[in-house]
Design a protein around this motif. Structure first.
Motif, PDB file in Angstrom:
ATOM      1  N   PRO A  26      76.272  27.006  36.644  1.00 54.70           N
ATOM      2  CA  PRO A  26      77.253  26.931  35.577  1.00 54.70           C
ATOM      3  C   PRO A  26      76.688  27.205  34.182  1.00 54.70           C
ATOM      4  O   PRO A  26      77.419  27.190  33.214  1.00 54.70           O
ATOM      5  CB  PRO A  26      77.740  25.492  35.646  1.00 54.70           C
ATOM      6  CG  PRO A  26      76.519  24.736  36.048  1.00 54.70           C
ATOM      7  CD  PRO A  26      75.773  25.660  36.991  1.00 54.70           C
ATOM      8  N   HIS A 146      82.479  24.303  33.787  1.00 55.79           N
ATOM      9  CA  HIS A 146      81.049  23.982  33.709  1.00 55.79           C
ATOM     10  C   HIS A 146      80.775  22.589  34.271  1.00 55.79           C
ATOM     11  O   HIS A 146      79.841  22.394  35.046  1.00 55.79           O
ATOM     12  CB  HIS A 146      80.583  24.075  32.257  1.00 55.79           C
ATOM     13  CG  HIS A 146      79.102  23.973  32.105  1.00 55.79           C
ATOM     14  ND1 HIS A 146      78.374  24.900  31.423  1.00 55.79           N
ATOM     15  CD2 HIS A 146      78.206  23.054  32.553  1.00 55.79           C
ATOM     16  CE1 HIS A 146      77.095  24.565  31.457  1.00 55.79           C
ATOM     17  NE2 HIS A 146      76.971  23.440  32.126  1.00 55.79           N
ATOM     18  N   SER A 149      81.313  22.619  38.164  1.00 54.55           N
ATOM     19  CA  SER A 149      80.472  23.507  38.963  1.00 54.55           C
ATOM     20  C   SER A 149      79.051  22.987  39.119  1.00 54.55           C
ATOM     21  O   SER A 149      78.332  23.438  39.999  1.00 54.55           O
ATOM     22  CB  SER A 149      80.470  24.915  38.379  1.00 54.55           C
ATOM     23  OG  SER A 149      79.930  24.913  37.077  1.00 54.55           O
TER      24      SER A 149
END
Length: 153
Positions: A26, A146, A149
């Protein structure tokens, strides 16, 4: 002599350093987060702020998040994390909290956009508020991506 299988520590992916940051999910989301967040505060600053409390919060969240994300990006580029697992926790907590703050800012910016539609302002001010709302929600989405992930690495 028996060979020993891979240890549990070697199965963990290494945290990226240097240019590999831009190729690894990410961490590749950090630069778009900074760019979109920068657009939010630039566009809000370009409007005639009709609701200073709401748009002040939007400016605070976007500017603070941009600066902290820039520091985080620089720390990954310079390899300051030294492949510590604590950095994953820090990264996840920061992006999760920032996603929540950005969602509140995006909703307030959308409210400011709705209110600017009915004011006797220029159409340009309404269009700028629309663009700021779009980028605020896009940035929120990037921070959410973000934060989640990291768990699927």
């Amino acid at each position: 002599m028996a060979t020993v299988g891979p240890s549990a520590a070697s199965t963990q992916p290494a945290l990226p350093s240097g240019p590999a940051v831009f190729k690894t999910i990410p961490y590749a989301f950090i630069l778009p987060e900074i760019v979109c967040g920068t657009w939010v505060w630039i566009i809000v600053a370009a409007t005639s702020v009709s609701l200073p409390l709401q748009q002040g919060w939007v400016m605070y969240v976007s500017l603070t998040s941009c600066l902290i994300s820039l520091l985080l990006l620089l720390s990954y580029l310079l390899g300051l994390h030294r492949n510590s697992e604590n950095w994953k926790v820090l990264d996840s907590l920061y992006h999760g909290a920032t996603a929540i703050l950005y969602m509140s800012a995006a909703v307030l910016q959308a409210n400011a956009t709705i209110n600017s539609e009915f004011l006797f302002d220029t159409p340009l001010n309404y269009q700028l508020n629309c663009a700021a709302s779009f980028f605020a929600f896009l940035t929120t989405f990037l921070y959410i991506l973000h934060a989640f992930s990291i768990y699927y690495q």
